[in-house]
Scaffold this active site. Structure first.
Site, PDB file in Angstrom:
ATOM      1  N   TYR A   1       0.804  -1.245  -0.030  1.00 46.01           N
ATOM      2  CA  TYR A   1      -0.055   0.007  -0.002  1.00 46.01           C
ATOM      3  C   TYR A   1       0.792   1.330   0.117  1.00 46.01           C
ATOM      4  O   TYR A   1       1.706   1.509   0.825  1.00 46.01           O
ATOM      5  CB  TYR A   1      -0.949   0.041   1.089  1.00 46.01           C
ATOM      6  CG  TYR A   1      -1.808   0.834   1.146  1.00 46.01           C
ATOM      7  CD1 TYR A   1      -3.277   0.254   0.731  1.00 46.01           C
ATOM      8  CD2 TYR A   1      -1.910   2.148   1.669  1.00 46.01           C
ATOM      9  CE1 TYR A   1      -4.493   1.180   0.598  1.00 46.01           C
ATOM     10  CE2 TYR A   1      -3.182   3.070   1.505  1.00 46.01           C
ATOM     11  CZ  TYR A   1      -4.401   2.305   0.983  1.00 46.01           C
ATOM     12  OH  TYR A   1      -5.436   3.397   1.016  1.00 46.01           O
TER      13      TYR A   1
ATOM     14  N   TYR B   1      -5.694   5.548  -7.277  1.00 44.97           N
ATOM     15  CA  TYR B   1      -5.954   5.187  -5.581  1.00 44.97           C
ATOM     16  C   TYR B   1      -7.413   4.669  -5.488  1.00 44.97           C
ATOM     17  O   TYR B   1      -8.309   5.417  -5.456  1.00 44.97           O
ATOM     18  CB  TYR B   1      -5.875   6.480  -4.740  1.00 44.97           C
ATOM     19  CG  TYR B   1      -5.939   6.421  -3.413  1.00 44.97           C
ATOM     20  CD1 TYR B   1      -5.274   5.877  -2.443  1.00 44.97           C
ATOM     21  CD2 TYR B   1      -7.298   7.104  -3.111  1.00 44.97           C
ATOM     22  CE1 TYR B   1      -5.546   5.720  -1.202  1.00 44.97           C
ATOM     23  CE2 TYR B   1      -7.570   7.144  -1.539  1.00 44.97           C
ATOM     24  CZ  TYR B   1      -6.706   6.528  -0.664  1.00 44.97           C
ATOM     25  OH  TYR B   1      -6.876   6.402   0.645  1.00 44.97           O
TER      26      TYR B   1
END
Length: 394
Positions: free
Chosen positions: A297, A347
């Protein structure tokens, strides 16, 4: 009951990734789910379970209505922003493994660029009559208003503890944009950057520059989870859930865990990810040497480096050396975020990273790593989080 090998990701689907989708978040969710079912070779009527993020605005029953699903026997939500991503697949896999449902869809869809922008200051957050509002009241009045501000505190501590530099963070961004440049799905397809570009980009919150921060994107991603035996008879090769784990550290807060009194648990680490790492390695029987590529991430570049250390791919303070030696890029020892990550592709709160892990297991990624047997995926950091190991079948 052990989870290992009992469930698999059978389908992945996504909308395009944009800065203004021009349609509702519910429509994005429905499009992604239908695409994932088509990828798996399943029909909406096969779906009997749904999982999403607590933050997702699209209720399970609304998505079920839109796609034409039948009765639901399992539904669940996972909290803590991007920390939920792998947790949704974990919940789906547990539902399948325990017989609560047979086909569970995990989804996330939002207009995060054209709608509510998470990166902007939320001065009203401290007035919410919730425990999180109480947490925010310790920081917001003193100028810590945004995720970039909260993470900058940790990044500065990491630099102090290990001598890391802005250039070290920049190498993570350069690698991500290099991978995105050859991924047709990526927003930054065909647009790599150099370390000089990174160093010339403006400060957002020192020591974070613009290129240290992920994009803001509109879009949706969904994955279909079912039993491994059933997945073997479907359209695509299964990506087997070898391990799934969630983790929250003692004294955990939402991106502002600055106050631990444990001398081994300071701001230069991500203890929640260390807990996830322990769960993944114990649950799978694997170790870092068994992983061929990872999807970490990357809402902010410093936390990619810290994750490598928490997951055991290197020692404390050694991750900048891996980046400097090119070990995180294609051809390196552990290619990371081969789709371009959230810095380069989009994202979508980490869900697009899970889809990339499935493509790597299938052998269909735009930037395919040779000989992939196991892929490690992580969810949001600085918050209670989660992780997965997805593997090639047999």
């Amino acid at each position: 009951m052990a989870l290992k090998g009992r469930a698999a990701v059978a389908g992945i689907g996504a909308t395009e990734f944009s800065k203004e989708s021009g349609r509702s978040e519910l429509r994005l969710a429905a499009e992604a789910v239908v695409a994932a079912l088509h990828d798996a070779g399943l029909h909406p009527a096969d779906v009997d379970g749904m999982v999403t993020f607590t933050q997702d605005a699209n209720s399970e029953i609304a998505v079920a209505r839109e796609i034409g699903a039948g009765a639901l026997r399992f539904f669940s939500r996972v909290d803590y922003g991007g920390g939920a991503a792998c947790g949704t697949v974990a919940q789906a896999a547990m539902a399948v493994a325990t017989g609560q449902a047979e086909v569970v869809v995990a989804y996330r869809a939002f207009n995060e660029r054209s709608g509510r922008r998470f990166g902007q200051a939320a001065p009203g957050a401290l007035r919410a009559p919730t425990s999180q509002g109480l947490e925010m009241s310790w920081h917001v009045p003193f100028g810590l208003l945004t995720p970039a501000g909260w993470v900058a505190m940790c990044a500065r501590r990491y630099m102090d503890a290990y001598g890391a530099t802005s250039e070290d963070f920049g190498r993570v961004a350069v690698a991500a944009r290099r991978h995105a440049a050859t991924n047709p799905r990526a927003w930054f397809h065909g647009r790599p950057i150099t370390l000089a570009d990174h160093q010339a980009s403006r400060w957002v919150v020192e020591p974070l520059r613009l290129f240290d921060c992920c994009q803001e994107s509109d879009g949706g991603v969904a994955v279909v989870v079912t039993g491994t035996e059933r997945a073997r008879d479907l359209r695509r090769p299964p990506a087997v859930v070898t391990a799934a784990a969630q983790g929250s550290a003692p004294g955990q807060m939402m991106m502002t865990s600055y106050y631990s009194t444990d001398p081994g648990d300071d701001m230069a680490g991500l203890p929640a990810m260390g807990i996830v790492a322990d769960g993944l390695w114990r649950g799978s029987g694997l170790g870092p040497g068994d992983i061929q590529t990872a999807v970490l991430y990357d809402h902010f570049t410093p936390f990619v480096l810290v994750q490598l250390e928490e997951l055991g791919f290197c020692g404390r303070g050694q991750a900048p050396g891996l980046a400097a030696d090119g070990e995180l890029e294609l051809g390196g020892r552990l290619p990371v975020n081969t789709h371009g990550g959230q810095l380069g592709e989009a994202y979508i709160h980490g869900m697009n990273g899970i889809a990339e892990a499935v493509r790597q297991v299938r052998g269909t990624a735009a930037n395919q790593v040779e000989g992939v047997a196991n892929v490690l995926v992580t969810a949001g950091t600085g918050v209670p989080t989660s992780g997965l190991i997805l593997s090639r079948d047999r």
